[in-house]
Design a protein around this motif. Structure first.
Motif, short mmCIF file in Angstrom:
data_model
loop_
_atom_site.label_atom_id
_atom_site.label_comp_id
_atom_site.label_asym_id
_atom_site.label_seq_id
_atom_site.Cartn_x
_atom_site.Cartn_y
_atom_site.Cartn_z
N VAL A 1 37.41 42.34 18.37
CA VAL A 1 38.72 42.90 18.03
C VAL A 1 39.78 42.66 19.09
CG1 VAL A 1 37.63 44.72 16.67
CG2 VAL A 1 38.24 45.18 19.05
N ALA A 2 39.40 42.18 20.29
CA ALA A 2 40.38 42.12 21.38
C ALA A 2 40.45 40.72 21.98
CB ALA A 2 40.00 43.13 22.46
N PRO A 3 41.66 40.30 22.43
CA PRO A 3 41.79 39.04 23.18
C PRO A 3 41.16 39.19 24.55
CG PRO A 3 43.88 40.23 23.12
CD PRO A 3 42.95 40.97 22.21
N PRO A 4 40.99 38.07 25.28
CA PRO A 4 40.24 38.11 26.55
C PRO A 4 40.74 39.14 27.56
CG PRO A 4 40.55 35.85 25.87
CD PRO A 4 41.33 36.68 24.91
N GLU A 5 42.04 39.24 27.77
CA GLU A 5 42.54 40.18 28.77
C GLU A 5 42.24 41.62 28.38
OE1 GLU A 5 46.65 40.61 31.19
OE2 GLU A 5 46.77 41.22 29.08
N ALA A 6 42.54 41.99 27.15
CA ALA A 6 42.29 43.36 26.68
C ALA A 6 40.80 43.67 26.69
CB ALA A 6 42.86 43.55 25.29
N ALA A 7 39.97 42.69 26.33
CA ALA A 7 38.52 42.91 26.31
C ALA A 7 37.99 43.17 27.72
CB ALA A 7 37.82 41.70 25.69
N ALA A 8 38.46 42.37 28.70
CA ALA A 8 38.00 42.55 30.07
C ALA A 8 38.47 43.89 30.63
CB ALA A 8 38.51 41.40 30.95
N ALA A 9 39.73 44.25 30.40
CA ALA A 9 40.25 45.51 30.91
C ALA A 9 39.54 46.70 30.27
CB ALA A 9 41.75 45.60 30.66
N THR A 10 39.24 46.60 28.98
CA THR A 10 38.54 47.69 28.29
C THR A 10 37.12 47.85 28.82
OG1 THR A 10 39.85 47.30 26.28
CG2 THR A 10 37.83 48.57 26.04
N ALA A 11 36.43 46.73 29.03
CA ALA A 11 35.07 46.79 29.56
C ALA A 11 35.05 47.44 30.94
CB ALA A 11 34.47 45.39 29.62
N LEU A 12 35.98 47.05 31.81
CA LEU A 12 36.04 47.65 33.15
C LEU A 12 36.38 49.13 33.08
CD1 LEU A 12 37.82 44.90 35.30
CD2 LEU A 12 35.56 45.88 35.70
N SER A 13 37.32 49.49 32.22
CA SER A 13 37.73 50.88 32.09
C SER A 13 36.57 51.75 31.63
CB SER A 13 38.90 50.99 31.11
OG SER A 13 39.29 52.34 30.93
N ILE A 14 35.82 51.28 30.65
CA ILE A 14 34.68 52.06 30.13
C ILE A 14 33.58 52.15 31.19
CG2 ILE A 14 32.84 52.10 28.40
CD1 ILE A 14 34.81 50.84 26.44
N HIS A 15 33.35 51.06 31.90
CA HIS A 15 32.30 51.06 32.92
C HIS A 15 32.63 52.03 34.06
CE1 HIS A 15 28.89 49.56 35.17
NE2 HIS A 15 29.67 49.30 36.21
N LEU A 16 33.91 52.06 34.48
CA LEU A 16 34.33 52.91 35.58
C LEU A 16 34.65 54.33 35.15
CD1 LEU A 16 36.76 50.40 37.35
CD2 LEU A 16 34.50 51.07 38.16
N SER A 17 34.75 54.56 33.83
CA SER A 17 35.17 55.85 33.29
C SER A 17 36.53 56.25 33.85
CB SER A 17 34.14 56.95 33.60
OG SER A 17 32.91 56.66 32.97
N HIS A 18 37.46 55.33 33.79
CA HIS A 18 38.79 55.55 34.30
C HIS A 18 39.73 54.56 33.63
CE1 HIS A 18 42.10 56.28 37.11
NE2 HIS A 18 41.44 57.34 37.51
N GLY A 19 41.00 54.93 33.55
CA GLY A 19 41.99 54.03 32.98
C GLY A 19 42.21 52.80 33.84
#
Length: 314
Positions: A129-147
């Motif tokens: 559902v997401a382009p590369p930048e949004a996908a990478a930022a979302t993965a990092l955000s979920i992993h870190l539990s932070h925006g």
């Protein structure tokens, strides 16, 4: 759900012999590994006095990386995650630190919350559902539990080519007085429009640790894809991994990254508490400090130094 001092004793009473033997082996191994980590990494190289707030927060930063990326986050199931947590609590307690787990704040079945939320199934949804930048930022955000606050300070050179790890910029020494803190970033970034809030976010994220963030194997391709895209744009090692969409290299990408992460999470039906609005008691991480935000906070954990009187009796 028995607390760590009596956890093993209750397991012995409640579990069949073979099951308890297997659990005891895991438990003993985890206590040994945690004790080794405390000796070699967790408590090594500290310049502040043990037991002080600054010392405890620095240990908490390292502990976050250890639990999230090495022990509890990647545990094969919730039973292993619980046993590992109880073992780490014992190892810390014997060194004079209390790692509290307030599971009653996590709702029903709290042990499921210990595991990484960045599952293989969720990564598959993000990819679709997401382009590369949004996908990478979302993965990092979920992993870190932070925006995505502070993501604009991550460089391409600090990101592994296969996306398996990311080194986030440290915020100077966690033992120095607050007024002498500085951010070690490439000199040309000093003229970019990063807000003080972003620099402070690195402390909120527990990024005083020099350990790299290790991503799950199924999430690494999401970060690697965006890194490859940035390299195709001509980005060098000192260039940021995430850039502002209209003013690259000049403005912070935080605002549009936050919107992208929120939209992506909405599309995959994932509801992260750390992106809730300020009226939510679990959201608005901008108002929190390092003791009340990030991976440990959203799993009901906090670290407290025991008094000298208690330590002398251990």
């Amino acid at each position: 759900m028995q607390d760590f001092p009596v956890f093993l004793a209750h397991c012995r009473v409640k579990l069949p012999g073979n099951t308890f033997t297997a659990l005891n082996e895991v438990y003993g191994r985890e206590v040994h590994l945690a004790d080794q980590w405390l000796t070699r990494r967790g408590l090594a190289g500290h310049h502040a006095q043990p037991g002080t707030l600054r010392h405890t927060r620095a240990l908490g930063a390292r502990l976050t990386f250890y639990l999230r990326d090495h022990r509890i986050g990647p545990a094969p199931d919730q039973a292993h995650a619980l046993v590992r947590l109880r073992a780490v609590q014992v190892a810390l307690f014997l060194r004079g630190y209390l790692l509290r787990w307030q599971y009653e704040t996590l709702g029903t079945d709290p042990t499921t919350r210990l595991l990484s939320q960045l599952t293989e199934r969720l990564c598959g949804k993000i990819r679709t559902v997401a382009p590369p930048e949004a996908a990478a930022a979302t993965a990092l955000s979920i992993h870190l539990s932070h925006g995505p606050t502070g993501f604009g300070l991550i460089t391409c050179g600090n990101t592994a080519p296969d996306g398996s790890s990311v080194r986030l910029p440290p915020t100077g020494s966690p033992y120095e007085p607050e007024e002498t803190r500085y951010l070690r970033v490439p000199w040309r970034w000093k003229f970019h429009h990063h807000t003080p809030h972003e620099f402070n976010a690195l402390q909120v994220l527990h990024l005083e640790s020099e350990d790299p963030v290790l991503l799950p194997a199924h999430a690494a391709p999401l970060v690697a894809a965006h890194l490859a895209y940035r390299r195709s744009q001509g980005a060098t090692d000192t260039d940021p991994l995430f850039i502002h969409d209209k003013a690259p290299g000049n403005k912070s990408p935080e605002l549009h990254l936050r919107k992208s992460v929120i939209l992506t999470c909405h599309r995959i039906h994932f509801n992260p508490a750390w992106l809730h609005r300020s009226h939510c008691r679990h959201g608005d991480e901008t108002g929190h400090d390092a003791a009340a935000a990030g991976w440990m906070h959203y799993r009901g954990m906090d670290l407290i130094a025991l008094s000298d009187n208690v330590c002398s009796r251990l």
